[in-house]
Design a protein around this motif. Sequence first.
Motif, PDB file in Angstrom:
ATOM      1  N   SER A  11       0.852  -1.191   0.000  1.00 54.25           N
ATOM      2  CA  SER A  11       0.000   0.000   0.000  1.00 54.25           C
ATOM      3  C   SER A  11       0.887   1.240   0.000  1.00 54.25           C
ATOM      4  CB  SER A  11      -0.900   0.014   1.242  1.00 54.25           C
ATOM      5  OG  SER A  11      -0.125   0.192   2.420  1.00 54.25           O
ATOM      6  N   THR A  12       0.276   2.388  -0.256  1.00 57.33           N
ATOM      7  CA  THR A  12       1.024   3.647  -0.245  1.00 57.33           C
ATOM      8  C   THR A  12       1.607   3.916   1.136  1.00 57.33           C
ATOM      9  OG1 THR A  12      -0.450   4.555  -1.942  1.00 57.33           O
ATOM     10  CG2 THR A  12       0.874   6.129  -0.697  1.00 57.33           C
ATOM     11  N   LEU A  13       0.835   3.667   2.169  1.00 60.43           N
ATOM     12  CA  LEU A  13       1.310   3.876   3.528  1.00 60.43           C
ATOM     13  C   LEU A  13       2.526   3.017   3.811  1.00 60.43           C
ATOM     14  CD1 LEU A  13       0.941   5.213   6.275  1.00 60.43           C
ATOM     15  CD2 LEU A  13      -0.715   3.428   6.862  1.00 60.43           C
ATOM     16  N   GLU A  14       2.487   1.762   3.406  1.00 58.49           N
ATOM     17  CA  GLU A  14       3.633   0.868   3.616  1.00 58.49           C
ATOM     18  C   GLU A  14       4.811   1.265   2.739  1.00 58.49           C
ATOM     19  OE1 GLU A  14       2.284  -3.124   3.051  1.00 58.49           O
ATOM     20  OE2 GLU A  14       1.345  -3.236   5.037  1.00 58.49           O
ATOM     21  N   ASN A  15       4.558   1.793   1.535  1.00 54.69           N
ATOM     22  CA  ASN A  15       5.648   2.302   0.690  1.00 54.69           C
ATOM     23  C   ASN A  15       6.538   3.235   1.499  1.00 54.69           C
ATOM     24  OD1 ASN A  15       3.710   2.746  -2.399  1.00 54.69           O
ATOM     25  ND2 ASN A  15       4.729   0.948  -1.609  1.00 54.69           N
ATOM     26  N   TYR A  16       5.908   4.168   2.182  1.00 55.66           N
ATOM     27  CA  TYR A  16       6.648   5.164   2.959  1.00 55.66           C
ATOM     28  C   TYR A  16       7.263   4.571   4.223  1.00 55.66           C
ATOM     29  CZ  TYR A  16       4.791   9.018   0.130  1.00 55.66           C
ATOM     30  OH  TYR A  16       4.488   9.884  -0.889  1.00 55.66           O
ATOM     31  N   ARG A  17       6.482   3.829   4.958  1.00 53.39           N
ATOM     32  CA  ARG A  17       6.981   3.272   6.228  1.00 53.39           C
ATOM     33  C   ARG A  17       8.206   2.398   6.009  1.00 53.39           C
ATOM     34  NH1 ARG A  17       1.362   1.579   9.374  1.00 53.39           N
ATOM     35  NH2 ARG A  17       1.041   3.588  10.436  1.00 53.39           N
ATOM     36  N   PHE A  18       8.111   1.495   5.039  1.00 53.85           N
ATOM     37  CA  PHE A  18       9.215   0.577   4.799  1.00 53.85           C
ATOM     38  C   PHE A  18      10.408   1.281   4.158  1.00 53.85           C
ATOM     39  CE2 PHE A  18       5.901  -3.089   4.362  1.00 53.85           C
ATOM     40  CZ  PHE A  18       5.616  -2.963   5.717  1.00 53.85           C
ATOM     41  N   SER A  19      10.137   2.267   3.297  1.00 55.82           N
ATOM     42  CA  SER A  19      11.233   3.033   2.688  1.00 55.82           C
ATOM     43  C   SER A  19      11.991   3.810   3.749  1.00 55.82           C
ATOM     44  CB  SER A  19      10.682   4.003   1.638  1.00 55.82           C
ATOM     45  OG  SER A  19      10.119   3.316   0.547  1.00 55.82           O
TER      46      SER A  19
ATOM     47  N   LEU B   1      15.994   3.513   4.665  1.00 56.31           N
ATOM     48  CA  LEU B   1      16.877   4.683   4.611  1.00 56.31           C
ATOM     49  C   LEU B   1      17.571   4.909   5.950  1.00 56.31           C
ATOM     50  CD1 LEU B   1      14.548   7.095   2.603  1.00 56.31           C
ATOM     51  CD2 LEU B   1      16.668   6.061   1.774  1.00 56.31           C
ATOM     52  N   GLU B   2      16.830   4.747   7.030  1.00 55.99           N
ATOM     53  CA  GLU B   2      17.431   4.922   8.359  1.00 55.99           C
ATOM     54  C   GLU B   2      18.426   3.813   8.668  1.00 55.99           C
ATOM     55  OE1 GLU B   2      14.025   5.201  10.889  1.00 55.99           O
ATOM     56  OE2 GLU B   2      13.702   7.345  10.451  1.00 55.99           O
ATOM     57  N   GLU B   3      18.097   2.595   8.268  1.00 53.57           N
ATOM     58  CA  GLU B   3      19.000   1.460   8.488  1.00 53.57           C
ATOM     59  C   GLU B   3      20.316   1.648   7.733  1.00 53.57           C
ATOM     60  OE1 GLU B   3      19.212  -3.312   7.434  1.00 53.57           O
ATOM     61  OE2 GLU B   3      17.260  -2.316   7.524  1.00 53.57           O
ATOM     62  N   LYS B   4      20.233   2.193   6.518  1.00 55.32           N
ATOM     63  CA  LYS B   4      21.430   2.393   5.708  1.00 55.32           C
ATOM     64  C   LYS B   4      22.151   3.705   6.035  1.00 55.32           C
ATOM     65  CE  LYS B   4      19.870  -0.278   1.661  1.00 55.32           C
ATOM     66  NZ  LYS B   4      21.020  -1.220   1.632  1.00 55.32           N
ATOM     67  N   GLY B   5      21.547   4.518   6.890  1.00 56.40           N
ATOM     68  CA  GLY B   5      22.160   5.790   7.257  1.00 56.40           C
ATOM     69  C   GLY B   5      22.155   6.809   6.136  1.00 56.40           C
ATOM     70  N   ILE B   6      21.150   6.727   5.263  1.00 58.96           N
ATOM     71  CA  ILE B   6      21.057   7.651   4.125  1.00 58.96           C
ATOM     72  C   ILE B   6      20.247   8.880   4.532  1.00 58.96           C
ATOM     73  CG2 ILE B   6      20.149   7.952   1.786  1.00 58.96           C
ATOM     74  CD1 ILE B   6      20.700   4.970   1.333  1.00 58.96           C
ATOM     75  N   LYS B   7      20.790  10.033   4.290  1.00 61.27           N
ATOM     76  CA  LYS B   7      20.111  11.279   4.617  1.00 61.27           C
ATOM     77  C   LYS B   7      18.818  11.389   3.816  1.00 61.27           C
ATOM     78  CE  LYS B   7      20.742  16.320   4.482  1.00 61.27           C
ATOM     79  NZ  LYS B   7      21.569  17.429   3.953  1.00 61.27           N
ATOM     80  N   HIS B   8      17.735  11.735   4.515  1.00 60.34           N
ATOM     81  CA  HIS B   8      16.452  11.882   3.828  1.00 60.34           C
ATOM     82  C   HIS B   8      15.650  13.028   4.446  1.00 60.34           C
ATOM     83  CE1 HIS B   8      16.073   8.907   7.079  1.00 60.34           C
ATOM     84  NE2 HIS B   8      14.839   9.368   7.266  1.00 60.34           N
ATOM     85  N   ASP B   9      16.349  14.124   4.718  1.00 63.03           N
ATOM     86  CA  ASP B   9      15.669  15.310   5.255  1.00 63.03           C
ATOM     87  C   ASP B   9      14.671  15.869   4.256  1.00 63.03           C
ATOM     88  OD1 ASP B   9      17.232  15.075   7.520  1.00 63.03           O
ATOM     89  OD2 ASP B   9      18.766  16.471   6.791  1.00 63.03           O
ATOM     90  N   SER B  10      15.004  15.751   2.979  1.00 65.58           N
ATOM     91  CA  SER B  10      14.132  16.258   1.924  1.00 65.58           C
ATOM     92  C   SER B  10      13.970  15.175   0.865  1.00 65.58           C
ATOM     93  CB  SER B  10      14.743  17.513   1.291  1.00 65.58           C
ATOM     94  OG  SER B  10      13.944  17.987   0.235  1.00 65.58           O
TER      95      SER B  10
END
Length: 250
Positions: free
Chosen positions: A172-180, A184-193
């Motif tokens: 679902s769209t909600l899971e798209n964001y939650r899992f993404s 990103l946090e697990e890999k330590g990738i910046k995602h401020d924007s």
Amino acid sequence: MIDITVIFYILSVLFLINGIVMNIRTNATVGLFILYGLSVCCFVFARFHTQIIAATSHGILLWMRTLVIIGIAVYLGLMAFIMVQNSTNVTCDEDVVIILGAGVKNGKVSKALQLRLDAGIEYHRKNPDAYIVVTGGLTPQKDTTEATVMKDYLLQHGISEHIIIVEDKSQSTLENYRFSKAILEEKGIKHDSIVFVTNDFHIYRAKTYAKYCGFEDAHPLSTKTDIFTIIPALTREVLGVMDMWVFKLK
């Protein structure tokens, strides 16, 4: 003046043709059954409209007819509300691009998904440093995931594998964001924007979910919707928005 019967017969045929075209292009979806349902409803009303109007001209059936008319008006109003939310607002210096999943059939991207991926590729040319997250779990055939098919498409169009992140569990769209976000946090990738890529009819719900999942600086990148999918897509999206308002945003 054109007879109302002719109008509804024409609508019935158009909805049927639209459904057949969709069935060829995509998997069996709610949108497909909506088109066939509209076709049947238009045919029945065209065939029996005199009897239907007469039967619902008094008593409780008149109230039911009024409620149906009000419901249709509200539904159309929500469709208009959803479409006016459509926008593109990117700065081309965002950290991450999240391409939201759509249909896959026989291992190939649907037209809607192709438009999203092409928009992501175009954005990449302007901001090649941003990571690209492709999202989507198992397809209806259970033979691959939407994210895998999306990744293959990007690779075929010259996107470097090292900037592609695969989120292949969501449904679902909600899971798209939650899992993404979790990846990103697990890999330590910046995602401020972030930039999220989706079709025009989906912008409002996608933006709302993005903020709900903690992507405070989320910029929409809108793509057009194929003419053969716009009616079922919008009809289904109204249900998705109502579900979001009532059940998801708690």
